[in-house]
Design a protein around this motif. Structure first.
Motif, PDB file in Angstrom:
ATOM      1  N   GLU A 145     -16.284   7.852   1.185  1.00  0.00           N
ATOM      2  CA  GLU A 145     -15.232   6.888   2.288  1.00  0.00           C
ATOM      3  C   GLU A 145     -14.115   6.905   0.649  1.00  0.00           C
ATOM      4  O   GLU A 145     -14.462   7.315  -0.461  1.00  0.00           O
ATOM      5  CB  GLU A 145     -15.515   5.486   1.611  1.00  0.00           C
ATOM      6  N   GLN A 146     -13.431   6.636   1.223  1.00  0.00           N
ATOM      7  CA  GLN A 146     -12.080   6.353   0.668  1.00  0.00           C
ATOM      8  C   GLN A 146     -11.912   5.116   0.271  1.00  0.00           C
ATOM      9  O   GLN A 146     -12.178   3.566   0.850  1.00  0.00           O
ATOM     10  CB  GLN A 146     -10.230   6.942   1.513  1.00  0.00           C
ATOM     11  N   ARG A 171     -12.279  -9.283   1.298  1.00  0.00           N
ATOM     12  CA  ARG A 171     -11.361  -8.954   2.008  1.00  0.00           C
ATOM     13  C   ARG A 171      -9.544  -8.814   1.013  1.00  0.00           C
ATOM     14  O   ARG A 171      -9.237  -9.394   0.664  1.00  0.00           O
ATOM     15  CB  ARG A 171     -11.157  -9.372   3.954  1.00  0.00           C
ATOM     16  N   ASN A 193       0.580   1.117  -5.897  1.00  0.00           N
ATOM     17  CA  ASN A 193       1.304   1.306  -4.879  1.00  0.00           C
ATOM     18  C   ASN A 193       2.525   0.508  -4.613  1.00  0.00           C
ATOM     19  O   ASN A 193       3.311   0.495  -3.784  1.00  0.00           O
ATOM     20  CB  ASN A 193      -0.013   1.363  -4.011  1.00  0.00           C
ATOM     21  N   ARG A 227     -10.850  -1.140   0.522  1.00  0.00           N
ATOM     22  CA  ARG A 227     -12.740  -1.548   1.614  1.00  0.00           C
ATOM     23  C   ARG A 227     -13.274  -1.637   0.720  1.00  0.00           C
ATOM     24  O   ARG A 227     -13.007  -1.323   0.034  1.00  0.00           O
ATOM     25  CB  ARG A 227     -12.483  -1.050   2.807  1.00  0.00           C
ATOM     26  N   GLY A 273      -7.442   7.537  -1.760  1.00  0.00           N
ATOM     27  CA  GLY A 273      -6.387   6.771  -0.736  1.00  0.00           C
ATOM     28  C   GLY A 273      -5.925   5.677  -1.165  1.00  0.00           C
ATOM     29  O   GLY A 273      -6.334   3.910  -2.384  1.00  0.00           O
ATOM     30  N   SER A 274      -5.065   4.492   0.401  1.00  0.00           N
ATOM     31  CA  SER A 274      -4.406   3.221  -0.536  1.00  0.00           C
ATOM     32  C   SER A 274      -5.212   1.740   0.727  1.00  0.00           C
ATOM     33  O   SER A 274      -4.843   1.499   0.836  1.00  0.00           O
ATOM     34  CB  SER A 274      -3.500   3.626  -0.021  1.00  0.00           C
ATOM     35  N   GLN A 275      -6.619   2.462   0.693  1.00  0.00           N
ATOM     36  CA  GLN A 275      -7.193   1.453   2.200  1.00  0.00           C
ATOM     37  C   GLN A 275      -8.094   0.273   1.396  1.00  0.00           C
ATOM     38  O   GLN A 275      -9.293   1.105   0.847  1.00  0.00           O
ATOM     39  CB  GLN A 275      -7.583   2.128   3.190  1.00  0.00           C
ATOM     40  N   ALA A 280      -6.110  -8.152   1.311  1.00  0.00           N
ATOM     41  CA  ALA A 280      -4.994  -7.976   2.476  1.00  0.00           C
ATOM     42  C   ALA A 280      -3.875  -8.530   1.772  1.00  0.00           C
ATOM     43  O   ALA A 280      -3.665  -9.828   2.295  1.00  0.00           O
ATOM     44  CB  ALA A 280      -4.602  -7.939   3.546  1.00  0.00           C
ATOM     45  N   GLN A 314      -8.934   2.015  -2.318  1.00  0.00           N
ATOM     46  CA  GLN A 314      -7.977   1.420  -3.333  1.00  0.00           C
ATOM     47  C   GLN A 314      -8.457   1.019  -4.568  1.00  0.00           C
ATOM     48  O   GLN A 314      -9.513  -0.459  -4.401  1.00  0.00           O
ATOM     49  CB  GLN A 314      -6.937   0.466  -3.153  1.00  0.00           C
TER      50      GLN A 314
END
Length: 252
Positions: A196-197, A11, A207, A189, A185-187, A13, A199
């Motif tokens: 899929e998108q 993860r 970013n 995961r 993308g910027s997600q 974040a 990062q």
């Protein structure tokens, strides 16, 4: 944050209240875009190199080689916009009707592969052109046709240059920023499907480096941690390629 949590955590974040610093999601997206780019760039790049070095006439080579090298100078932001507006929106979603969203690692990888084709083709062509003509003449004297000579004589003789071209293309694909920042993308995961998108490591650096993170904070320091990991991955790949070349290189 421990090294184990950083390298093996699933993860990512760093800016959330319950912050987590597992870099695996960024690595998976980076691997997807790099592998897709190589699947596009290596066959087309080596094919272009073989055509220019072994089949094209001198006048044709003088025209096509500079054109191919000019393509390497196209700004990557142009490739990124092309990946987002045409490949992702038109080709994947409208023409092929693939179940993908606004971003995908597939679109970023495909366009990134097109971007590194000139790099692989140009360096490989230089390596193949430097192979002595005596080897080609000896192969022809033994009854081999042009394709057999190219694949079984010229290609092994130019292996070190070809491997260098591929490694340079891989390094550029791993370190590419604008294409993946715009189209992938910027997600953050774990990416299990190219539709899929996701990062990438360079996408996160782009970013997160806009000034939102306070200097000296843990979130700010993650930029350098990801950059260091990116450097170590590239260094390891280059070391492995050097060992490969030394083992299989044919000197003449």
């Amino acid at each position: 944050m421990s090294v184990g949590e950083f390298l093996f955590g699933t993860r990512w974040a760093p800016r959330f209240a319950d912050a987590s610093f597992g870099v695996v999601p960024l690595i998976t997206a980076t691997l997807w875009t790099t592998v897709i780019a190589l699947l596009v760039a290596v066959p087309f790049g080596l094919g272009a190199a073989i055509m220019l070095a072994e089949y094209a006439r001198p006048r044709t080579r003088k025209i096509l080689k500079p054109v191919l090298e000019i393509l390497a100078g196209v700004p990557t932001v142009v490739y990124g916009f092309f990946a987002l507006q045409f490949v992702q929106s038109t080709v994947l979603r409208e023409w092929l009707q693939l179940p993908t969203g606004a971003f995908s690692v597939l679109a970023a990888g495909l366009v990134m592969g097109v971007m590194i084709i000139p790099t692989i083709a140009s360096i490989s062509e230089d390596a193949m052109s430097s192979v002595p003509n005596a080897l080609r003449q000896g192969s022809a004297a033994l009854g081999a046709n042009r394709m057999q000579t190219t694949l079984r004589v010229v290609f092994p003789a130019a292996l070190s240059g070809i491997v260098a071209a591929v490694v340079l293309g891989v390094s550029r694909a791993i370190g590419e920023t604008m294409i993946v920042a715009i189209a992938a993308g910027s997600q953050a995961r774990i990416v299990t499907n190219p539709l899929e998108q996701g990062q990438t490591m360079t996408g996160f650096i782009a970013n997160a480096a806009f000034g939102d993170s306070r200097v000296g904070s843990l979130e700010y320091n993650t930029l350098f941690a990801v950059g260091l990991l990116l450097f170590l991955i590239t260094l390891l790949m280059n070391c492995l390629s050097i060992r490969f070349v030394r083992r299989f290189r044919e000197a003449y």
